[in-house]
Design a protein around this motif. Structure first.
Motif, PDB file in Angstrom:
ATOM      1  N   TRP A 189      -8.390  34.445  -6.393  1.00 41.49           N
ATOM      2  CA  TRP A 189      -8.045  34.296  -4.981  1.00 41.49           C
ATOM      3  C   TRP A 189      -6.854  35.180  -4.695  1.00 41.49           C
ATOM      4  CZ3 TRP A 189      -3.798  32.860  -2.119  1.00 41.49           C
ATOM      5  CH2 TRP A 189      -4.037  32.639  -0.747  1.00 41.49           C
ATOM      6  N   LEU A 190      -7.004  36.073  -3.708  1.00 43.81           N
ATOM      7  CA  LEU A 190      -5.954  37.011  -3.336  1.00 43.81           C
ATOM      8  C   LEU A 190      -5.627  36.819  -1.860  1.00 43.81           C
ATOM      9  CD1 LEU A 190      -7.507  40.202  -4.978  1.00 43.81           C
ATOM     10  CD2 LEU A 190      -5.842  38.637  -5.975  1.00 43.81           C
ATOM     11  N   ALA A 191      -4.405  36.425  -1.545  1.00 43.93           N
ATOM     12  CA  ALA A 191      -3.990  36.225  -0.158  1.00 43.93           C
ATOM     13  C   ALA A 191      -4.216  37.501   0.647  1.00 43.93           C
ATOM     14  CB  ALA A 191      -2.525  35.815  -0.102  1.00 43.93           C
ATOM     15  N   GLU A 192      -4.476  37.337   1.915  1.00 42.81           N
ATOM     16  CA  GLU A 192      -4.824  38.451   2.804  1.00 42.81           C
ATOM     17  C   GLU A 192      -3.803  39.580   2.789  1.00 42.81           C
ATOM     18  OE1 GLU A 192      -6.383  39.140   7.361  1.00 42.81           O
ATOM     19  OE2 GLU A 192      -5.325  37.288   6.887  1.00 42.81           O
ATOM     20  N   GLY A 216      -9.151  37.610   1.035  1.00 39.24           N
ATOM     21  CA  GLY A 216      -9.047  38.834   1.824  1.00 39.24           C
ATOM     22  C   GLY A 216      -7.991  39.824   1.377  1.00 39.24           C
ATOM     23  N   GLY A 217      -7.403  39.632   0.191  1.00 36.46           N
ATOM     24  CA  GLY A 217      -6.401  40.572  -0.308  1.00 36.46           C
ATOM     25  C   GLY A 217      -6.953  41.984  -0.417  1.00 36.46           C
ATOM     26  N   LEU A 218      -6.056  42.953  -0.421  1.00 37.48           N
ATOM     27  CA  LEU A 218      -6.434  44.363  -0.484  1.00 37.48           C
ATOM     28  C   LEU A 218      -6.460  44.844  -1.931  1.00 37.48           C
ATOM     29  CD1 LEU A 218      -4.321  45.524   2.548  1.00 37.48           C
ATOM     30  CD2 LEU A 218      -6.804  45.308   2.458  1.00 37.48           C
ATOM     31  N   VAL A 219      -7.610  45.383  -2.350  1.00 35.33           N
ATOM     32  CA  VAL A 219      -7.831  45.787  -3.732  1.00 35.33           C
ATOM     33  C   VAL A 219      -8.236  47.257  -3.759  1.00 35.33           C
ATOM     34  CG1 VAL A 219      -9.167  45.348  -5.834  1.00 35.33           C
ATOM     35  CG2 VAL A 219      -8.608  43.445  -4.298  1.00 35.33           C
ATOM     36  N   SER A 220      -7.532  48.041  -4.561  1.00 35.88           N
ATOM     37  CA  SER A 220      -7.898  49.444  -4.737  1.00 35.88           C
ATOM     38  C   SER A 220      -9.314  49.525  -5.304  1.00 35.88           C
ATOM     39  CB  SER A 220      -6.937  50.108  -5.719  1.00 35.88           C
ATOM     40  OG  SER A 220      -7.441  51.354  -6.153  1.00 35.88           O
ATOM     41  N   VAL A 270      -6.106  44.666 -13.163  1.00 33.44           N
ATOM     42  CA  VAL A 270      -7.191  43.717 -13.397  1.00 33.44           C
ATOM     43  C   VAL A 270      -6.654  42.322 -13.085  1.00 33.44           C
ATOM     44  CG1 VAL A 270      -8.759  42.720 -15.110  1.00 33.44           C
ATOM     45  CG2 VAL A 270      -8.187  45.160 -15.215  1.00 33.44           C
ATOM     46  N   VAL A 271      -7.386  41.585 -12.238  1.00 36.23           N
ATOM     47  CA  VAL A 271      -7.038  40.200 -11.924  1.00 36.23           C
ATOM     48  C   VAL A 271      -8.209  39.344 -12.395  1.00 36.23           C
ATOM     49  CG1 VAL A 271      -6.405  38.545 -10.128  1.00 36.23           C
ATOM     50  CG2 VAL A 271      -5.675  40.945  -9.928  1.00 36.23           C
ATOM     51  N   HIS A 272      -7.942  38.460 -13.345  1.00 39.32           N
ATOM     52  CA  HIS A 272      -8.995  37.680 -13.996  1.00 39.32           C
ATOM     53  C   HIS A 272      -9.405  36.436 -13.200  1.00 39.32           C
ATOM     54  CE1 HIS A 272      -9.446  39.863 -17.800  1.00 39.32           C
ATOM     55  NE2 HIS A 272      -8.161  40.178 -17.649  1.00 39.32           N
ATOM     56  N   ASP A 273     -10.483  35.823 -13.649  1.00 40.36           N
ATOM     57  CA  ASP A 273     -11.077  34.649 -13.033  1.00 40.36           C
ATOM     58  C   ASP A 273     -10.069  33.508 -12.893  1.00 40.36           C
ATOM     59  OD1 ASP A 273     -13.015  32.927 -11.999  1.00 40.36           O
ATOM     60  OD2 ASP A 273     -13.794  32.387 -13.968  1.00 40.36           O
ATOM     61  N   GLY A 274     -10.036  32.910 -11.715  1.00 41.13           N
ATOM     62  CA  GLY A 274      -9.181  31.762 -11.467  1.00 41.13           C
ATOM     63  C   GLY A 274      -7.730  32.089 -11.174  1.00 41.13           C
ATOM     64  N   ALA A 275      -7.355  33.356 -11.263  1.00 45.24           N
ATOM     65  CA  ALA A 275      -5.977  33.753 -10.942  1.00 45.24           C
ATOM     66  C   ALA A 275      -5.763  33.670  -9.437  1.00 45.24           C
ATOM     67  CB  ALA A 275      -5.707  35.169 -11.441  1.00 45.24           C
ATOM     68  N   ARG A 276      -4.510  33.443  -9.038  1.00 49.84           N
ATOM     69  CA  ARG A 276      -4.140  33.360  -7.626  1.00 49.84           C
ATOM     70  C   ARG A 276      -2.953  34.279  -7.378  1.00 49.84           C
ATOM     71  NH1 ARG A 276      -6.288  29.260  -4.772  1.00 49.84           N
ATOM     72  NH2 ARG A 276      -4.535  29.222  -3.338  1.00 49.84           N
ATOM     73  N   VAL A 277      -3.056  35.093  -6.318  1.00 48.02           N
ATOM     74  CA  VAL A 277      -1.976  36.001  -5.947  1.00 48.02           C
ATOM     75  C   VAL A 277      -1.585  35.670  -4.509  1.00 48.02           C
ATOM     76  CG1 VAL A 277      -1.269  38.402  -5.653  1.00 48.02           C
ATOM     77  CG2 VAL A 277      -2.821  37.786  -7.521  1.00 48.02           C
ATOM     78  N   GLY A 278      -0.311  35.306  -4.299  1.00 47.13           N
ATOM     79  CA  GLY A 278       0.157  34.825  -3.005  1.00 47.13           C
ATOM     80  C   GLY A 278       0.411  35.916  -1.984  1.00 47.13           C
ATOM     81  N   PRO A 279       0.658  35.476  -0.741  1.00 48.95           N
ATOM     82  CA  PRO A 279       0.897  36.394   0.374  1.00 48.95           C
ATOM     83  C   PRO A 279       2.076  37.323   0.121  1.00 48.95           C
ATOM     84  CG  PRO A 279       0.800  34.107   1.146  1.00 48.95           C
ATOM     85  CD  PRO A 279       0.765  34.071  -0.345  1.00 48.95           C
TER      86      PRO A 279
END
Length: 142
Positions: free
Chosen positions: A42-45, A28-32, A54-63
């Protein structure tokens, strides 16, 4: 002020300009709308991905993390909570950026490199890494 329309979130910034983001399907992260976050990321809410990033496959961005303008987060890279990746930064595949880190603009984090929690990396630096889980120092880019 913000409003929601089926996955669209709009904010009015301090200058009165309307800024729009779309919710990422994983986390649920916010993406322009002018950024690209792979559907396998996976993008934290409460994370933000700005225009040109650009965020590639399998990357994770925390809250609470902010992926600034024109940043690239490589495949399987992990960005912890409350991290700021400065404009134009490159995070290599499999790299790790610890919670609370502040990464300057135009930084290069090499594949599998580690930025430790709360570390401050100056503009233009390179964070080296040559082995899985190995933490390396950084130096100024030439």
């Amino acid at each position: 002020m913000s409003r929601r329309i089926k996955g669209l979130v709009e904010f009015e910034d301090d200058n009165g300009a309307v800024v729009r983001y779309l919710r990422h399907p994983h986390g649920g992260g916010l993406v322009s709308p002018a950024a690209h976050a792979h559907e396998g990321a996976w993008l934290a809410e409460t994370s933000y991905v700005e225009a040109g990033a650009v965020v590639h496959d399998g990357a994770r961005v925390g809250p609470g993390s902010w992926v600034d303008v024109d940043v690239v987060v490589g495949a399987r890279a992990v960005v912890g909570s409350n991290v700021h990746l400065g404009a134009g930064t490159r995070v290599g595949s499999g790299a790790r950026v610890g919670t609370g880190a502040r990464v300057g603009e135009r930084v290069s984090i090499e594949p599998r490199a580690t930025v430790t929690a709360d570390q401050v990396v100056p503009d233009g630096a390179t964070v080296g890494g040559s082995g899985t889980g190995r933490r390396s120092g950084y130096g100024r880019a030439a």
